[in-house]
Design a protein around this motif. Structure first.
Motif, PDB file in Angstrom:
ATOM      1  N   LYS A 160       0.037  -8.263  -5.384  1.00 58.77           N
ATOM      2  CA  LYS A 160       0.989  -7.604  -4.714  1.00 58.77           C
ATOM      3  C   LYS A 160       2.164  -6.781  -5.424  1.00 58.77           C
ATOM      4  O   LYS A 160       2.841  -5.963  -4.476  1.00 58.77           O
ATOM      5  N   HIS A 274      -2.525  -8.495   5.381  1.00 59.65           N
ATOM      6  CA  HIS A 274      -1.918  -7.471   4.503  1.00 59.65           C
ATOM      7  C   HIS A 274      -2.855  -6.656   3.695  1.00 59.65           C
ATOM      8  O   HIS A 274      -3.503  -7.262   3.026  1.00 59.65           O
ATOM      9  N   SER A 275      -2.613  -5.237   3.659  1.00 61.32           N
ATOM     10  CA  SER A 275      -3.595  -4.624   2.738  1.00 61.32           C
ATOM     11  C   SER A 275      -2.867  -5.011   1.412  1.00 61.32           C
ATOM     12  O   SER A 275      -1.903  -4.809   0.962  1.00 61.32           O
ATOM     13  N   THR A 276      -3.956  -5.372   0.341  1.00 59.96           N
ATOM     14  CA  THR A 276      -3.701  -6.069  -1.025  1.00 59.96           C
ATOM     15  C   THR A 276      -4.521  -5.230  -2.045  1.00 59.96           C
ATOM     16  O   THR A 276      -5.644  -5.379  -1.914  1.00 59.96           O
ATOM     17  N   GLU A 379      -1.726 -15.001   2.422  1.00 61.23           N
ATOM     18  CA  GLU A 379      -0.880 -14.044   2.639  1.00 61.23           C
ATOM     19  C   GLU A 379      -1.797 -12.746   2.945  1.00 61.23           C
ATOM     20  O   GLU A 379      -1.369 -11.784   3.653  1.00 61.23           O
ATOM     21  N   ALA A 380      -2.971 -12.646   2.212  1.00 62.78           N
ATOM     22  CA  ALA A 380      -3.499 -11.455   2.452  1.00 62.78           C
ATOM     23  C   ALA A 380      -4.621 -11.501   3.563  1.00 62.78           C
ATOM     24  O   ALA A 380      -4.691 -10.385   4.296  1.00 62.78           O
TER      25      ALA A 380
END
Length: 413
Positions: A160, A274-276, A379-380
């Motif tokens: 991140k 989310h883009s990670t 989260e991703a």
């Protein structure tokens, strides 16, 4: 050491203890009054009732078993018996009486299922004859797994703190694309979005099966509730697609690609949160507990370590973590909650290859990509109810850069 005893908060225990205490108070009072009145015959009868109440009160509240080291002291009425744990002959559960029936060296004992520590006690007895419930047995099994079922893998560590670029390895985001080529669409002609992109030039570890450079991409349908997966044709790339770019054109800019990819409003269903950015990390993967080859593997392990034959699966061999305090070491070793390439696949509801013929199942012998919701605390991405996705390929096809026959599946809790 732990103690198996009655649960004082259980409704049945509260009722019984109340009755026994009232018995003691009532007949104790009668005994005293009768004695002072020189009524010795009634006093003797009341004393019997008083003694019975005290006996029942003791029996209902005194511990029924003590367990320490390899010994168990178990009580039956007022008498205590001492046994070695391995002297247990059988452990059964009687449903209608809601009690466990235990046999030690031919003598039967019964313990209600609501007693404190009874499950731990029963689980201890169930695994007492299990070699793999010992530290020595678990250590030998761990070494066997490391020697026979360990293989190289590359973890895909979410970063991140790093901003991904057009060509970098990442989950989601804007894909690198040669704008002179047709952008991937699903079976309804709708543009798909990027699930994952791997740039092999960023992987600094030597591995002959993967290319040293080039970008491998995974696309899925933007409005498919199954994220492009087909239950009936898991290898048919209709609503998902794998694309390999052998050469990278550095003159292509993100602004140009933004014009041809689906907009955020067009992406209705996706596991990506989310883009990670991703970073490669070399590691070791072990055969997962739900791998379709695990039953044969564990049978060979048991045979080699103990000399015994078994048809039990790994869960039956080890028992649950409640039954076998050492089992967690193996389950943790075999459990995989990272994103990775190569290594063994890991499933939530079972290996999909179990339903295939041996020829078809053995074809998909390599993990091209594993994505897990649990990685990075979810989260991703999130596959359904905290699930995981697998893309499986044949090792020879991977060496030849042939991505036409890949098995895509995901499952969740």
């Amino acid at each position: 050491m732990y103690v198996v005893k009655n649960n004082l908060r259980h409704p049945a225990t509260i009722f019984e203890n109340t009755v026994f205490i009232l018995d003691v108070i009532l007949f104790g009072s009668f005994t005293v009054v009768s004695s002072f009145s020189n009524a010795y015959v009634p006093a003797a009868g009341f004393t019997a009732f008083l003694s019975g109440g005290l006996l029942l009160l003791y029996g209902n509240n005194a511990p029924v078993a003590y367990v320490y080291d390899n010994k168990v002291i178990i009580r039956k009425f007022l008498k205590k018996y001492t046994y070695q744990l391995d002297q247990v002959e059988s452990v059964t559960y009687t449903v209608h009486q809601r009690q466990y029936d235990l046999v030690f060296s031919g003598k039967k004992f019964s313990v209600p299922d609501y007693y404190l520590e009874v499950k731990r006690f029963v689980n201890t007895l169930k695994t007492v004859h299990n070699y793999f419930a010992t530290e020595e047995g678990i250590e030998k099994l761990k070494n066997y797994i490391k020697e026979k079922a360990g293989t190289e893998t590359y973890l895909l560590i979410p970063r991140k703190d790093i901003e991904s670029t057009l060509t970098s390895s990442k989950i989601g985001g804007v894909p690198y694309w040669d704008i002179s080529k047709e952008y991937p669409v699903d079976s309804e002609g709708k543009k798909m979005h990027l699930l994952c992109q791997l740039n092999f030039s960023e992987c600094k570890f030597e591995n002959m099966i993967f290319p040293k450079e080039g970008i491998l991409q995974f696309f899925i349908s933007s409005d498919d509730v199954a994220y492009g997966m087909s239950y009936y044709e898991p290898a048919a790339q209709k609503n998902w697609r794998i694309v390999f770019h052998e050469k990278i054109d550095k003159n292509i800019h993100e602004e140009d690609i933004q014009k041809i990819i689906p907009s955020s409003s067009e992406i209705i269903n996706t596991p990506i949160l989310h883009s990670t950015a991703l970073e490669f990390l070399r590691s070791v993967s072990y055969m997962s507990a739900d791998d379709y080859k695990m039953n044969d593997f564990i049978a060979k392990a048991v045979k080699e370590i103990t000399g015994e034959n078994t048809e039990k699966n790994i869960y039956e061999v080890l028992g649950s973590q409640e039954e076998n305090i050492h089992a967690f070491q193996i389950y943790r070793m075999l459990g995989e909650t990272e994103n990775y390439i190569l290594g063994y696949p890991s499933f939530i509801q079972g290996d999909v290859r179990e339903t295939m013929s041996e020829k078809d199942a053995s074809y998909y012998d390599t993990t091209l990509l594993h994505l897990d919701s649990s990685c990075c605390n979810g989260e991703a991405m999130c596959w359904g109810d905290v699930g995981a996705a697998n893309f499986l390929i044949n090792s020879n096809a991977l060496k030849n850069r042939d991505f036409s026959n890949v098995l895509y599946t995901w499952d969740c809790y």
